[in-house]
Design a protein around this motif. Structure first.
Motif, short mmCIF file in Angstrom:
data_model
loop_
_atom_site.label_atom_id
_atom_site.label_comp_id
_atom_site.label_asym_id
_atom_site.label_seq_id
_atom_site.Cartn_x
_atom_site.Cartn_y
_atom_site.Cartn_z
N MET A 40 45.52 44.20 38.01
CA MET A 40 45.62 45.60 37.63
C MET A 40 46.65 45.71 36.51
O MET A 40 47.81 45.35 36.68
N VAL A 41 46.22 46.22 35.35
CA VAL A 41 47.11 46.30 34.20
C VAL A 41 47.02 47.68 33.55
O VAL A 41 46.03 48.39 33.69
N PHE A 42 48.08 48.04 32.81
CA PHE A 42 48.01 49.19 31.92
C PHE A 42 47.04 48.84 30.80
O PHE A 42 47.08 47.74 30.25
N LEU A 54 41.36 47.94 36.62
CA LEU A 54 41.28 47.14 37.83
C LEU A 54 40.19 46.10 37.67
O LEU A 54 39.04 46.43 37.38
N THR A 55 40.57 44.84 37.82
CA THR A 55 39.61 43.75 37.71
C THR A 55 39.60 42.97 39.01
O THR A 55 40.61 42.38 39.40
N GLY A 56 38.49 43.01 39.70
CA GLY A 56 38.37 42.31 40.97
C GLY A 56 37.98 40.86 40.78
O GLY A 56 37.42 40.48 39.76
N GLY A 57 38.27 40.07 41.78
CA GLY A 57 37.87 38.67 41.77
C GLY A 57 36.62 38.47 42.61
O GLY A 57 35.95 39.42 42.99
N SER A 58 36.33 37.25 42.91
CA SER A 58 35.13 36.92 43.68
C SER A 58 35.35 37.04 45.17
O SER A 58 34.40 36.96 45.96
N SER A 59 36.60 37.25 45.59
CA SER A 59 36.89 37.37 47.02
C SER A 59 37.24 38.81 47.36
O SER A 59 37.51 39.63 46.49
N ALA A 60 37.24 39.12 48.65
CA ALA A 60 37.47 40.49 49.11
C ALA A 60 38.96 40.76 49.21
O ALA A 60 39.54 40.74 50.30
#
Length: 281
Positions: free
Chosen positions: A41-43, A57-63
């Motif tokens: 999560m970045v500005f 917000l950038t999610g990964g491959s895991s929960a």
């Protein structure tokens, strides 16, 4: 807590958001920022609902968790508003806003996107939903989600309202959900709100969040973030009094611009936080 606001405009592009750097010019610092690798999560200045920055917000491959949290003094009523920008929609259930009881663990009210890309509002009875949107959530534009709850003495007399809007519009995309016989538990109080990706989702496509507001004194939906520009010409040392009334319970943001001297860049200010440089020629 009363009312807390965060615009992310005080951050630096590309810098990881934390509780420590989330305040200042952005507004009220978050109680917690939870990001578990490989999520991030970045500005970000790629897009913003208002101002110059938002949270990416950038999610990964895991929960994993990728969210911000505001804790509040336990209150019977609570309202939350946030803007979301998706370029693609999750194909599995994804939490956007979750409102918890004073114990910080009992979920009372939440908004999700389901596997079909449709928003779903859930009360304390479970996460299967008491309202599901007829159409999929719009993409490639800012969508504002408003939630309000007032706990009841039983599981059948709570007030719940939820609205979904395009940007700052006051016309909902679909009919506002509203009930006075809702289930928010028995004699509960709100004490926490979490906004962003919850641990149950593996959605990895980046999305943006902006202009969060939470208020434990609200009596209904908070409405849009509202800007108001007041023009006045004053000499050094003069006092400028700015007043205004937000539409539909929105938040007023005042901008004072120095039109002579060394800069014409507007200076964003908020009530009680007046910091304007001396006029320089």
């Amino acid at each position: 807590m009363v009312a807390t606001n965060n615009s992310f405009d005080g951050g630096t592009n590309g810098v990881t958001i934390s509780a420590a750097n989330s305040g200042g010019a952005s507004g009220d610092a978050f109680t917690a920022v939870t990001v578990i690798s490989p999520d991030a999560m970045v500005f970000d200045n790629t897009r913003a609902a208002h101002g110059a920055m938002s949270a990416k917000l950038t999610g990964g491959s895991s929960a994993n968790m990728c969210s911000v949290t505001y804790d509040a003094t336990p209150a019977t009523a609570f309202a939350v508003r946030a803007y979301f920008y998706f370029t693609a929609l999750p194909t599995a259930d994804h939490w956007l806003i979750a409102m918890y009881a004073a114990d910080h663990t009992t979920r009372l009210l939440s908004m999700h996107i389901n596997g079909a890309g449709k928003l779903r509002l859930s009360d304390a009875s479970g996460t299967t939903g008491v309202w599901t949107a007829a159409a999929t959530m719009p993409v490639n534009q800012w969508v504002r989600i408003d939630l309000y709850g007032s706990c009841g003495s039983t599981t059948t007399n709570a007030t719940i309202k939820g609205g979904v809007y395009l940007g700052d519009s006051t016309t909902p995309i679909e009919t506002i959900y509203s009930t006075a016989v809702g289930n928010l538990g028995t004699a509960q109080q709100f004490g926490r709100v979490v906004i962003g990706k919850a641990s149950s989702s593996t959605f990895a496509t980046p999305y943006w969040v902006d202009d969060i507001k939470a208020d434990d004194t609200a009596t209904g939906l908070l409405g849009p973030f509202v800007t108001s520009t007041i023009t006045n010409s004053q000499t050094d040392g003069a006092i400028v009094t700015a007043t205004g009334t937000p539409a539909a319970g929105g938040t007023l943001a005042y901008s004072i611009a120095q039109t002579s001297g060394t800069t014409t860049t507007p200076l964003l200010i908020s009530t009680g936080k007046w910091a304007i440089p001396r006029h320089v020629t």
